[in-house]
Design a protein around this motif. Structure first.
Motif, PDB file in Angstrom:
ATOM      1  N   ALA A   1      14.626  -7.261 -10.098  1.00  0.00           N
ATOM      2  CA  ALA A   1      13.602  -7.624  -9.172  1.00  0.00           C
ATOM      3  C   ALA A   1      13.447  -6.053  -8.384  1.00  0.00           C
ATOM      4  O   ALA A   1      13.324  -6.398  -7.008  1.00  0.00           O
ATOM      5  N   SER A   2      13.631  -4.963  -9.125  1.00  0.00           N
ATOM      6  CA  SER A   2      13.863  -3.653  -8.221  1.00  0.00           C
ATOM      7  C   SER A   2      12.417  -3.514  -7.468  1.00  0.00           C
ATOM      8  O   SER A   2      12.421  -2.909  -6.209  1.00  0.00           O
ATOM      9  N   TYR A   3      11.172  -3.688  -8.321  1.00  0.00           N
ATOM     10  CA  TYR A   3      10.100  -3.549  -7.384  1.00  0.00           C
ATOM     11  C   TYR A   3       9.875  -4.476  -6.221  1.00  0.00           C
ATOM     12  O   TYR A   3       9.597  -3.758  -5.065  1.00  0.00           O
ATOM     13  N   ALA A   4      10.419  -5.765  -6.316  1.00  0.00           N
ATOM     14  CA  ALA A   4      10.095  -6.648  -5.097  1.00  0.00           C
ATOM     15  C   ALA A   4      11.101  -6.173  -4.038  1.00  0.00           C
ATOM     16  O   ALA A   4      10.817  -6.270  -2.652  1.00  0.00           O
ATOM     17  N   ASN A   5      12.222  -5.686  -4.292  1.00  0.00           N
ATOM     18  CA  ASN A   5      13.371  -5.441  -3.316  1.00  0.00           C
ATOM     19  C   ASN A   5      12.792  -4.192  -2.740  1.00  0.00           C
ATOM     20  O   ASN A   5      13.025  -3.842  -1.528  1.00  0.00           O
ATOM     21  N   LYS A   6      12.163  -3.107  -3.373  1.00  0.00           N
ATOM     22  CA  LYS A   6      11.685  -2.014  -2.729  1.00  0.00           C
ATOM     23  C   LYS A   6      10.616  -2.195  -1.686  1.00  0.00           C
ATOM     24  O   LYS A   6      10.846  -1.848  -0.610  1.00  0.00           O
ATOM     25  N   VAL A   7       9.617  -3.195  -1.987  1.00  0.00           N
ATOM     26  CA  VAL A   7       8.534  -3.448  -1.036  1.00  0.00           C
ATOM     27  C   VAL A   7       9.298  -4.210   0.094  1.00  0.00           C
ATOM     28  O   VAL A   7       8.678  -4.059   1.166  1.00  0.00           O
TER      29      VAL A   7
ATOM     30  N   MET B   1       1.015  -1.159   0.194  1.00  0.00           N
ATOM     31  CA  MET B   1      -0.122   0.087   0.028  1.00  0.00           C
ATOM     32  C   MET B   1       0.840   1.284   0.013  1.00  0.00           C
ATOM     33  O   MET B   1       0.496   2.171  -0.767  1.00  0.00           O
ATOM     34  N   ALA B   2       1.867   1.410   0.744  1.00  0.00           N
ATOM     35  CA  ALA B   2       2.980   2.477   0.891  1.00  0.00           C
ATOM     36  C   ALA B   2       3.292   2.532  -0.158  1.00  0.00           C
ATOM     37  O   ALA B   2       3.589   3.833  -0.964  1.00  0.00           O
ATOM     38  N   ILE B   3       4.142   1.530  -1.005  1.00  0.00           N
ATOM     39  CA  ILE B   3       4.800   1.938  -2.304  1.00  0.00           C
ATOM     40  C   ILE B   3       3.504   2.220  -3.380  1.00  0.00           C
ATOM     41  O   ILE B   3       4.190   3.066  -4.169  1.00  0.00           O
ATOM     42  N   GLU B   4       2.768   1.497  -3.433  1.00  0.00           N
ATOM     43  CA  GLU B   4       1.658   2.024  -4.639  1.00  0.00           C
ATOM     44  C   GLU B   4       1.035   3.183  -4.706  1.00  0.00           C
ATOM     45  O   GLU B   4       0.886   3.858  -5.576  1.00  0.00           O
TER      46      GLU B   4
ATOM     47  N   LEU C   1       5.769 -10.648  -5.875  1.00  0.00           N
ATOM     48  CA  LEU C   1       5.857  -9.167  -5.886  1.00  0.00           C
ATOM     49  C   LEU C   1       6.013  -8.635  -7.423  1.00  0.00           C
ATOM     50  O   LEU C   1       5.435  -7.824  -7.780  1.00  0.00           O
ATOM     51  N   GLN C   2       7.021  -9.475  -8.032  1.00  0.00           N
ATOM     52  CA  GLN C   2       7.277  -8.926  -9.460  1.00  0.00           C
ATOM     53  C   GLN C   2       6.002  -8.988 -10.275  1.00  0.00           C
ATOM     54  O   GLN C   2       5.607  -7.980 -11.007  1.00  0.00           O
ATOM     55  N   TYR C   3       5.204 -10.216 -10.000  1.00  0.00           N
ATOM     56  CA  TYR C   3       4.210 -10.428 -10.719  1.00  0.00           C
ATOM     57  C   TYR C   3       3.214  -9.039 -10.597  1.00  0.00           C
ATOM     58  O   TYR C   3       2.249  -8.657 -11.219  1.00  0.00           O
ATOM     59  N   TYR C   4       2.993  -9.009  -9.338  1.00  0.00           N
ATOM     60  CA  TYR C   4       2.145  -7.693  -8.656  1.00  0.00           C
ATOM     61  C   TYR C   4       2.400  -6.649  -9.293  1.00  0.00           C
ATOM     62  O   TYR C   4       1.543  -5.694  -9.963  1.00  0.00           O
TER      63      TYR C   4
END
Length: 245
Positions: A218-224, A138-141, A206-209
């Protein structure tokens, strides 16, 4: 000469008197005619809106309308869905620590945040997902904005794209259904579960999300996941502090 001119003068005077008399008579007749016409005009009823094709509503007691002819439909103002207040006891000690961390970092009100955290705990426990992972997404998105919408059509807290998840939203739901924070959190959590089931790991889910399965870093997953760790630290501090009291 005096007698020669006297009859002519009398004739001239008579003619002049006749002319003046006729002129005066005509003037009196004209005045009388004008007065008569004016009186008739003043007695005529004034022009109404009905005379020129417009209409004026009649008094209420003269209107005959039945319920069948004119059904009355109550018009209620449409208001955005707002999170409900949550009893402080509903949040776990860990989530209260997360609340304090988020309030300081994202500058939002407890009134808005607490229901979202409570919903994350409920959905996480029900579906087997870490509630702190849901909060991190929620915070990232959306930075906890329940009315956020991206140029790709992703909506709400967890930025779910409606057309890809109609099976989870419900096909009869309205086009703005995902702006309901509770529904959005439930659907977003289901998407995370679906990702784990399809790809076998939280990182791949998370990458799928985030729509970035092809990203090798996998930058998105690592951020989350990095934010999830910070939330976990805040939760641990709160639990320790509460146990020490």
């Amino acid at each position: 000469m005096t007698y020669a001119t006297c009859p002519g003068r009398r004739r001239h005077s008579a003619a002049a008197f006749f002319v003046h008399f006729v002129h005066a008579s005509l003037m009196l007749t004209a005045f009388a005619l004008v007065a008569f016409v004016g009186a008739g005009y003043l007695m005529t009823e004034p022009v109404t809106y009905a005379d020129v094709g417009a209409s004026v509503a009649e008094p209420a007691e003269r209107v005959q309308v039945t319920a069948v002819e004119q059904p009355v439909v109550e018009q209620r103002p449409v208001e955005p869905v707002r999170p409900r207040l949550v009893d402080p006891g509903v949040l776990s000690a860990e989530m209260r620590g997360v609340r304090d961390y988020v309030l300081e970092r994202y500058k939002i009100s407890p009134r808005s945040l607490e229901p979202l955290l409570a919903a994350a705990e409920r959905s996480g426990r029900k579906l087997g997902v870490d509630p702190l992972l849901i909060v991190a997404v929620m915070a990232i998105e959306s930075s906890f904005n329940p009315f956020a919408e991206s140029h790709m059509g992703a909506q709400g807290l967890m930025q779910v794209i409606p057309r890809f998840h109609l099976d989870k939203i419900g096909r009869n739901a309205g086009e703005d259904a995902l702006f309901d924070p509770m529904l959005n959190i439930r659907v977003g959590t289901q998407v995370l579960v679906e990702g784990v089931q399809r790809f076998g790991s939280i990182q791949s889910a998370l990458q799928y999300y985030g729509g970035a399965l092809s990203d090798p870093s996998a930058s998105y997953a690592n951020k989350v996941l990095a934010l999830q760790k910070r939330l976990l630290a805040a939760a641990a501090r709160a639990k320790t502090a509460e146990a020490g009291v």
